[in-house]
Design an enzyme around this catalytic site. Structure first.
Site, PDB file in Angstrom:
ATOM      1  N   HIS A  98      34.231  18.996  27.385  1.00  0.00           N
ATOM      2  CA  HIS A  98      33.190  19.842  27.964  1.00  0.00           C
ATOM      3  C   HIS A  98      32.050  20.027  26.967  1.00  0.00           C
ATOM      4  CE1 HIS A  98      36.152  22.562  26.107  1.00  0.00           C
ATOM      5  NE2 HIS A  98      35.190  23.455  25.956  1.00  0.00           N
ATOM      6  N   HIS A 100      28.890  22.399  25.889  1.00  0.00           N
ATOM      7  CA  HIS A 100      28.325  23.743  25.964  1.00  0.00           C
ATOM      8  C   HIS A 100      26.801  23.648  25.932  1.00  0.00           C
ATOM      9  CE1 HIS A 100      32.050  26.041  24.953  1.00  0.00           C
ATOM     10  NE2 HIS A 100      32.376  24.887  24.380  1.00  0.00           N
TER      11      HIS A 100
END
Length: 139
Positions: A98, A100
């Site tokens: 992921h 950010h």
């Protein structure tokens, strides 16, 4: 599957989705560092950046490119920090790749990513050459 991001992608957990494509999903972080803190994930489960197939990596970073200016505009941010914690030792808490997108503001006191590290190593030219050669080689 117990992966929280896979459950969000599958619709089993609610999210505040802000972007969708065939290969990527972006949603607000449930525990944001700042207002607008957004996560971009591949729809399929890949633990680290190195696990991403090239097409998926491209799709994830296309999403990052599309979402970042929208996040900045939504919260009137001066800038953003875009970061990936790649592996547990780097602080990755959810083992699903992921990215950010963290809105930043003048005077927020958080500083650059370089602040994560105390002192910098004093590497010789030979050491730098050896690291470069190791990166270039296929293991």
């Amino acid at each position: 599957m117990s992966c929280i991001f896979c459950r969000i992608v599958d619709g089993d957990l609610p999210s505040r989705t802000v972007y969708e494509s065939d290969e990527a999903l972006a949603f607000l972080d449930a525990n944001p560092l700042t207002a607008g803190h957004t996560l971009v994930v591949p729809r399929d489960h890949y633990e680290t950046v190195g696990d991403l197939p090239p097409g998926t990596a491209g799709a994830v970073f296309e999403a990052v490119s599309a979402v970042t200016p929208r996040v900045e505009a939504a919260v009137d941010a001066d800038a953003t920090t875009v970061a990936v914690n790649n592996g547990e030792a780097a602080g990755q808490e959810v083992p699903h790749t992921h990215v950010h997108i963290v809105p930043r503001f003048e005077g927020d006191g958080n500083g650059p990513i370089h602040r994560l590290f105390g002192s910098r190593p004093a590497l010789s030219n030979e050491e730098l050459d050896a690291v470069a050669a190791a990166i270039r080689s296929e293991h």
